[in-house]
Motif scaffolding. Structure first.
Motif, PDB file in Angstrom:
ATOM      1  N   TYR A   1      64.747 132.606   3.807  1.00 11.68           N
ATOM      2  CA  TYR A   1      65.874 131.715   4.080  1.00 11.68           C
ATOM      3  C   TYR A   1      66.626 131.504   2.771  1.00 11.68           C
ATOM      4  O   TYR A   1      66.015 131.283   1.721  1.00 11.68           O
ATOM      5  CB  TYR A   1      65.388 130.369   4.626  1.00 11.68           C
ATOM      6  CG  TYR A   1      66.500 129.350   4.779  1.00 11.68           C
ATOM      7  CD1 TYR A   1      67.437 129.459   5.802  1.00 11.68           C
ATOM      8  CD2 TYR A   1      66.622 128.298   3.878  1.00 11.68           C
ATOM      9  CE1 TYR A   1      68.465 128.536   5.947  1.00 11.68           C
ATOM     10  CE2 TYR A   1      67.642 127.363   4.012  1.00 11.68           C
ATOM     11  CZ  TYR A   1      68.563 127.485   5.041  1.00 11.68           C
ATOM     12  OH  TYR A   1      69.577 126.573   5.169  1.00 11.68           O
ATOM     13  N   TYR A   2      67.952 131.576   2.838  1.00  9.34           N
ATOM     14  CA  TYR A   2      68.814 131.440   1.665  1.00  9.34           C
ATOM     15  C   TYR A   2      69.864 130.378   1.939  1.00  9.34           C
ATOM     16  O   TYR A   2      70.446 130.336   3.030  1.00  9.34           O
ATOM     17  CB  TYR A   2      69.483 132.782   1.371  1.00  9.34           C
ATOM     18  CG  TYR A   2      70.638 132.717   0.386  1.00  9.34           C
ATOM     19  CD1 TYR A   2      70.448 132.993  -0.964  1.00  9.34           C
ATOM     20  CD2 TYR A   2      71.921 132.388   0.818  1.00  9.34           C
ATOM     21  CE1 TYR A   2      71.518 132.938  -1.858  1.00  9.34           C
ATOM     22  CE2 TYR A   2      72.982 132.326  -0.067  1.00  9.34           C
ATOM     23  CZ  TYR A   2      72.771 132.602  -1.401  1.00  9.34           C
ATOM     24  OH  TYR A   2      73.824 132.544  -2.275  1.00  9.34           O
ATOM     25  N   ASP A   3      70.120 129.514   0.933  1.00  8.66           N
ATOM     26  CA  ASP A   3      71.136 128.478   1.083  1.00  8.66           C
ATOM     27  C   ASP A   3      71.791 128.231  -0.274  1.00  8.66           C
ATOM     28  O   ASP A   3      71.105 127.893  -1.247  1.00  8.66           O
ATOM     29  CB  ASP A   3      70.501 127.184   1.598  1.00  8.66           C
ATOM     30  CG  ASP A   3      71.545 126.135   1.969  1.00  8.66           C
ATOM     31  OD1 ASP A   3      72.744 126.478   2.045  1.00  8.66           O
ATOM     32  OD2 ASP A   3      71.156 124.974   2.177  1.00  8.66           O
TER      33      ASP A   3
ATOM     34  N   HIS B   1      66.338 129.760  -2.399  1.00 14.10           N
ATOM     35  CA  HIS B   1      65.750 130.753  -1.495  1.00 14.10           C
ATOM     36  C   HIS B   1      64.256 130.504  -1.294  1.00 14.10           C
ATOM     37  O   HIS B   1      63.558 130.048  -2.191  1.00 14.10           O
ATOM     38  CB  HIS B   1      65.981 132.177  -2.017  1.00 14.10           C
ATOM     39  CG  HIS B   1      65.555 132.393  -3.436  1.00 14.10           C
ATOM     40  ND1 HIS B   1      64.280 132.768  -3.785  1.00 14.10           N
ATOM     41  CD2 HIS B   1      66.241 132.284  -4.604  1.00 14.10           C
ATOM     42  CE1 HIS B   1      64.199 132.884  -5.108  1.00 14.10           C
ATOM     43  NE2 HIS B   1      65.367 132.597  -5.629  1.00 14.10           N
TER      44      HIS B   1
ATOM     45  N   VAL C   1      73.453 125.952  -2.567  1.00 15.87           N
ATOM     46  CA  VAL C   1      73.454 124.488  -2.543  1.00 15.87           C
ATOM     47  C   VAL C   1      74.625 123.871  -3.292  1.00 15.87           C
ATOM     48  O   VAL C   1      74.903 122.676  -3.142  1.00 15.87           O
ATOM     49  CB  VAL C   1      72.124 123.935  -3.104  1.00 15.87           C
ATOM     50  CG1 VAL C   1      70.968 124.376  -2.226  1.00 15.87           C
ATOM     51  CG2 VAL C   1      71.900 124.392  -4.554  1.00 15.87           C
TER      52      VAL C   1
ATOM     53  N   LYS D   1      80.268 128.549   0.054  1.00 16.29           N
ATOM     54  CA  LYS D   1      78.824 128.365   0.143  1.00 16.29           C
ATOM     55  C   LYS D   1      78.248 129.275   1.227  1.00 16.29           C
ATOM     56  O   LYS D   1      78.731 129.307   2.346  1.00 16.29           O
ATOM     57  CB  LYS D   1      78.497 126.910   0.466  1.00 16.29           C
ATOM     58  CG  LYS D   1      78.759 125.937  -0.674  1.00 16.29           C
ATOM     59  CD  LYS D   1      78.325 124.534  -0.275  1.00 16.29           C
ATOM     60  CE  LYS D   1      78.553 123.541  -1.400  1.00 16.29           C
ATOM     61  NZ  LYS D   1      78.151 122.164  -1.007  1.00 16.29           N
TER      62      LYS D   1
ATOM     63  N   ARG E   1      74.911 131.049   3.478  1.00 14.70           N
ATOM     64  CA  ARG E   1      73.628 130.713   4.091  1.00 14.70           C
ATOM     65  C   ARG E   1      73.212 131.874   4.981  1.00 14.70           C
ATOM     66  O   ARG E   1      74.054 132.483   5.648  1.00 14.70           O
ATOM     67  CB  ARG E   1      73.747 129.429   4.906  1.00 14.70           C
ATOM     68  CG  ARG E   1      72.426 128.938   5.518  1.00 14.70           C
ATOM     69  CD  ARG E   1      72.611 127.625   6.277  1.00 14.70           C
ATOM     70  NE  ARG E   1      73.017 126.547   5.374  1.00 14.70           N
ATOM     71  CZ  ARG E   1      74.203 125.952   5.390  1.00 14.70           C
ATOM     72  NH1 ARG E   1      75.127 126.338   6.272  1.00 14.70           N
ATOM     73  NH2 ARG E   1      74.486 124.986   4.550  1.00 14.70           N
TER      74      ARG E   1
ATOM     75  N   GLU F   1      71.838 128.840  -6.050  1.00 13.37           N
ATOM     76  CA  GLU F   1      71.358 129.463  -4.816  1.00 13.37           C
ATOM     77  C   GLU F   1      69.863 129.213  -4.626  1.00 13.37           C
ATOM     78  O   GLU F   1      69.054 129.579  -5.472  1.00 13.37           O
ATOM     79  CB  GLU F   1      71.626 130.967  -4.863  1.00 13.37           C
ATOM     80  CG  GLU F   1      73.094 131.311  -5.083  1.00 13.37           C
ATOM     81  CD  GLU F   1      73.274 132.744  -5.531  1.00 13.37           C
ATOM     82  OE1 GLU F   1      73.654 133.571  -4.683  1.00 13.37           O
ATOM     83  OE2 GLU F   1      73.028 133.035  -6.715  1.00 13.37           O
TER      84      GLU F   1
END
Length: 326
Positions: free
Chosen positions: A248-250, A227, A252, A265, A267, A225
């Motif tokens: 912002y969080y993604d 961020h 991956v 996944k 986001r 993860e």
């Protein structure tokens, strides 16, 4: 020179060491608490012992009949609420390490959580399906320990550190509400702050990656993860500041393990505002802060609103707080 502004920011900098609890992946949640870093994220306090407590209030929902893996089952139409406290003790060593300061922290989160689901379905590991369900708990989560190195050069301050989730909290197998994550995890991060004490402007940013081990109760491993958090804050005087914040969080990499029915996944992004106020109790400076975040653009993750109420103070100071007093 705004001596007291620099001194107060070293108190708030303990926020950068706080861990976590949040929402993507298994339970739509990673162990790192988004928004815990913000103003003064790159400043590590001077040698001494510090205390901080964050109260995190969250209300969000998955919406649209979307599915969420939790407790070995699949939950549909999920809404979650939480009020959590994260008391932290930070010890910054008096010795210089690699040209900077080294700090160690420990946090033991606890609090209340309520999760509602319109429907739960059997997951890959079996389990039972049911109609609507509400699961409410008040308990203790996994402790988090941390190590941070910090440096200063003029108006620039930067840190790098690691958080480790220790899976010994109260975890209830098969429940859709849990504060504990029941698996080891590590978050590696770096942060930078540019603070000009003559004009009172603080520009901060932090970036990190969370790595998760498998939950042995559900055979589920959350993916890696990424961020990013940022803050732009103006100090109007020695006591008061205000500004904008966001994250912002993604996720991956996808989720894996026998208990995962998909990569899920996640986001999400958030923007908000913050206000800080400092006062003295006798000779002890006490820093308080309110942060509000509104989430948007969520995918495989709850989307909602979060509020932080933070108080921090020194318990003992080994050296004078001369950061940003140049």
């Amino acid at each position: 020179m705004i001596w007291n502004v620099g001194r107060r920011l070293t108190m708030i900098a303990a926020v950068a060491l706080l861990p976590n609890l949040a929402f993507a992946a298994e339970r739509g949640a990673g162990f790192y608490l988004l928004g815990s870093k913000g103003p003064a994220a790159g400043i590590l306090p001077p040698p001494g012992v510090f205390f901080q407590n964050d109260i995190w209030i969250y209300n969000g929902n998955l919406g649209g009949g979307k599915q969420l893996p939790t407790g070995g089952r699949i939950a549909v139409g999920v809404e979650g609420k939480a009020v959590l406290a994260a008391p932290t003790v930070l010890w910054v060593l008096p010795e210089e390490v690699l040209g900077g300061r080294l700090g160690f922290g420990a946090t033991v989160p606890f609090g209340w959580m309520e999760t509602d689901a319109d429907l739960t379905l059997a997951g890959p590991r079996g389990g039972t399906a049911s109609g609507s369900i509400t699961d409410t708990i008040f308990t203790i989560g996994d402790p988090v320990v941390s190590g941070t190195l910090g440096w200063d050069a003029g108006n620039f301050h930067w840190t790098t550190g690691v958080l480790v989730n220790v899976p010994i909290g109260d975890y209830q197998d098969g429940e859709i509400s849990n504060l504990a994550f029941h698996h080891w995890g590590a978050d590696i991060s770096a942060a930078v702050t540019w603070l000009d004490p003559t004009i009172g402007l603080d520009l901060s940013a932090a970036v990190g990656m969370t790595f998760n081990a498998e939950n042995p109760a559900t055979d589920y491993r959350t993916g890696n993860e990424f961020h990013v958090e940022w803050a732009a804050v103006q100090h109007f005087n020695e006591q008061f500041d205000a500004g904008l914040i966001g994250y912002y969080y993604d996720q991956v990499s996808g989720d894996s393990g026998a208990g995962a029915s998909g990569d899920f996944k996640g986001r999400v992004a958030a923007i908000g505002a913050t206000i800080g106020w400092t006062f003295k109790a006798g000779e002890v400076p006490i820093s308080t802060r309110i942060k509000y975040f509104h989430e948007f653009a969520a995918e495989n993750r709850a989307e909602g609103d979060a509020v932080y109420l933070t108080i921090s103070m020194p318990l003992s100071i080994t050296k004078p707080m001369n950061i940003a007093a140049q």
